[in-house]
Design a protein around this motif. Structure first.
Motif, short mmCIF file in Angstrom:
data_model
loop_
_atom_site.label_atom_id
_atom_site.label_comp_id
_atom_site.label_asym_id
_atom_site.label_seq_id
_atom_site.Cartn_x
_atom_site.Cartn_y
_atom_site.Cartn_z
N TYR A 131 14.79 70.47 10.19
CA TYR A 131 15.38 69.16 10.55
C TYR A 131 14.48 68.33 11.49
CZ TYR A 131 18.72 65.78 12.58
OH TYR A 131 19.33 64.44 12.82
N ALA A 132 13.97 69.04 12.68
CA ALA A 132 12.60 68.56 13.24
C ALA A 132 11.51 67.66 12.60
CB ALA A 132 12.25 69.36 14.58
N ALA A 133 11.23 68.66 11.53
CA ALA A 133 10.17 68.16 10.54
C ALA A 133 10.42 66.94 9.84
CB ALA A 133 9.65 69.04 9.65
N ALA A 134 11.73 66.86 9.19
CA ALA A 134 12.35 65.81 8.55
C ALA A 134 12.33 64.55 9.52
CB ALA A 134 13.67 66.09 7.84
N LYS A 135 13.10 64.66 10.67
CA LYS A 135 13.21 63.62 11.68
C LYS A 135 12.05 63.06 12.05
CE LYS A 135 15.09 62.76 16.22
NZ LYS A 135 15.74 63.09 17.32
N ALA A 136 10.91 63.68 12.26
CA ALA A 136 9.45 63.30 12.54
C ALA A 136 9.22 62.25 11.16
CB ALA A 136 8.64 64.31 13.13
N PHE A 138 10.82 60.83 8.85
CA PHE A 138 11.72 59.71 8.34
C PHE A 138 11.55 58.80 9.27
CE2 PHE A 138 13.71 62.47 5.27
CZ PHE A 138 14.32 61.88 4.26
N GLN A 139 11.47 59.16 10.67
CA GLN A 139 11.30 58.16 11.58
C GLN A 139 9.83 57.76 12.16
OE1 GLN A 139 13.53 59.71 15.15
NE2 GLN A 139 15.43 59.32 13.93
N GLY A 140 8.91 57.94 11.21
CA GLY A 140 7.57 57.50 11.49
C GLY A 140 6.87 58.04 12.63
N LYS A 141 7.08 59.46 12.87
CA LYS A 141 6.53 60.18 14.19
C LYS A 141 5.66 61.51 13.43
CE LYS A 141 10.18 58.68 17.14
NZ LYS A 141 11.19 59.33 18.21
N PHE A 142 5.33 61.25 12.26
CA PHE A 142 4.29 62.08 11.42
C PHE A 142 3.07 61.45 11.24
CE2 PHE A 142 3.60 64.85 7.74
CZ PHE A 142 3.94 65.95 8.43
N LEU A 143 2.05 62.48 10.77
CA LEU A 143 0.79 61.97 10.25
C LEU A 143 1.04 60.75 9.28
CD1 LEU A 143 -2.35 62.24 10.84
CD2 LEU A 143 -2.04 64.24 9.14
N LEU A 144 1.71 61.17 8.35
CA LEU A 144 1.87 60.20 7.20
C LEU A 144 2.69 58.97 7.66
CD1 LEU A 144 2.75 62.85 4.26
CD2 LEU A 144 0.49 61.70 4.95
N ASN A 145 2.40 57.87 6.89
CA ASN A 145 2.99 56.55 7.11
C ASN A 145 3.81 56.61 5.96
OD1 ASN A 145 4.02 54.21 8.31
ND2 ASN A 145 2.24 53.05 7.55
N ALA A 146 5.02 57.39 5.97
CA ALA A 146 5.85 57.62 4.92
C ALA A 146 7.04 56.42 4.80
CB ALA A 146 6.58 58.83 4.58
N ASP A 147 7.29 55.97 3.59
CA ASP A 147 8.55 54.85 3.52
C ASP A 147 9.59 55.70 3.54
OD1 ASP A 147 10.58 53.54 2.73
OD2 ASP A 147 9.45 52.28 1.11
#
Length: 316
Positions: A131-136, A138-147
Motif C-alpha cells: 500500500y505504501a508503494a502504491a500510495k507513493a 499514485f500520489q507522485g512521491k515516487f521516482l517515476l512521474n507516472a499518470d
C-alpha cells in the motif's frame, strides 16, 4: 493438450508434503542466479512505510531500457507488480526475469515491490508495504512521474491476493484508487481444508505442485492471529461489499486449487458492477506465469493481458 499420465505421476511425486520454510526460500533464491541478469535494465528505488525502507525495482520497456526515468516523460503506463510466493518466499530479485519480460511484452514500465515476508512480518505488514508503494506512486512521491490513470495493479498468487486487498483498502482509505487490476491465479480464500466450498481445492489440491496442505501452511505463516483470517484484506473473498473496485482481468489455471476462488471473485465483482474479464488457461498449473516466454501458457497470458490493456487505453 491435456496432462498425460506420466507427467501426472511426476507431479504427484513432487507434490508431497507441506512447506519447509528455509529449504523453500533457498530453492526460490536460486532464481536470483539468472545468467541473463546483466541484460536487464533496472533501477532500484526505496519508499518508506512507517519508517521501514521498502525496496522497489523499476524495469524499463523495449528500447527505453537503461535510459533515465526522465527520458520516459510524464504519463508512460505503469504496471505495479506484487510477486507471489505464499507471502513467505520469493523477492523482487527472484522475479527479475518475469518482470523484465513483462515490461518488454506489454510496453509498460514495471515497478516490482519487495514487500516484507511472513512469518517474520505477518499480516498486515506485507499488505501495508504494498500500500505504501502504491500510495507513493499514485500520489507522485515516487521516482517515476507516472499518470495515476495509467497505473495498473498486478500480482500473481499471493501477489494477486495483495493486489486485490490493496484495491479494497484503497477504497476504504480514500487516498488513491487504482482504475485497473490484473489478478493472476490469485489466492483469495481463507480455507483450504476439506470444508472448502470450491471444487478445485478438492480436485487439484493434492497432485499438482501447489497443494491444499501447502496453502494451509502459507496461511498459518501469514496470519498473525485467528481474527486476521476473518478480514477481507487477508482473504478478499470475505468482503461483503465489492462495489467501487477497478476494472479487472482475472487469469486462472485449470489444474490449480486456487482456480475456482479466482473465478468466483470475478463473478462477485461483476455482480457489484465492475467490468471483469475471467480467463482460464487450459491445461496450466499454478505458477506457470514464471516460466519462459516460449511456453504457450505464458504467451496466452500475455495475449490476454495486452488485449485487456489495449481495450482499456482505447476506452480511455
Amino acid at each position: 493438450m491435456a496432462i498425460n499420465r506420466g507427467v501426472r505421476a511426476i507431479l504427484k511425486a513432487l507434490s508431497y508434503g507441506g512447506i519447509d520454510l528455509e529449504p523453500s526460500r533457498q530453492f526460490a533464491n536460486l532464481k536470483a542466479l539468472d545468467p541473463m541478469k546483466p541484460f536487464y535494465h533496472t533501477i532500484d528505488y526505496k519508499i518508506y512505510n512507517d519508517g521501514h525502507e521498502v525496496p522497489t525495482r523499476i524495469y524499463m520497456p523495449g528500447e527505453q531500457g537503461g535510459k533515465p526515468c526522465e527520458s520516459l516523460g510524464c504519463g508512460h503506463p505503469v504496471l505495479l507488480f506484487f510477486h507471489g510466493g505464499g507471502w513467505v518466499t520469493e523477492s523482487a530479485e527472484n522475479y527479475d526475469r518475469v518482470c523484465s519480460r513483462m515490461a518488454s511484452s506489454t510496453n509498460h514500465i514495471v515497478v516490482s515491490v519487495d514487500y516484507r515476508l511472513a512469518p517474520e512480518n505477518r499480516f498486515p505488514v506485507p499488505l501495508e508495504d504494498c500500500y505504501a508503494a502504491a500510495k507513493a506512486l499514485f500520489q507522485g512521491k515516487f521516482l517515476l512521474n507516472a499518470d495515476p490513470d495509467k497505473i495498473t495493479v498486478i500480482g500473481d498468487s499471493a501477489g494477486g491476493n495483495l493486489a486485490a486487498a490493496l484495491c479494497l483498502l484503497a477504497r476504504e482509505r480514500g487516498e488513491f484508487m487504482p482504475k485497473r487490476q490484473i489478478l493472476i491465479y490469485p489466492a483469495l480464500s481463507n480455507d483450504y481444508s476439506e470444508n472448502s466450498p470450491y471444487p478445485s481445492v478438492h480436485e487439484n489440491g493434492t497432485d499438482f505442485l501447489l497443494t491444499a496442505r501447502k496453502m494451509s501452511d502459507y496461511l498459518d505463516m501469514y496470519a498473525g492471529c485467528e481474527e486476521d483470517r476473518k478480514s477481507p484484506y487477508f482473504a478478499p473473498l470475505l468482503a461483503e461489499d465489492l462495489s467501487g473496485q477497478p476494472r479487472t482481468l482475472i487469469i486462472t489455471a485449470e489444474y490449480d486449487p486456487l482456480r475456482d476462488e479466482g473465478e468466483e471473485y470475478g463473478r462477485r465483482l461483476m455482480e457489484a458492477g465492475t467490468s471483469v474479464q475471467i480467463c482460464r488457461i487450459e491445461d496450466a498449473l499454478h505458477g506457470f506465469f514464471a516460466l519462459g516466454i516460449k511456453f504457450l501458457h505464458v504467451q496466452e497470458s500475455f495475449k490476454l493481458i495486452n488485449g485487456f490493456l489495449k481495450e482499456v487505453w482505447e476506452d480511455a
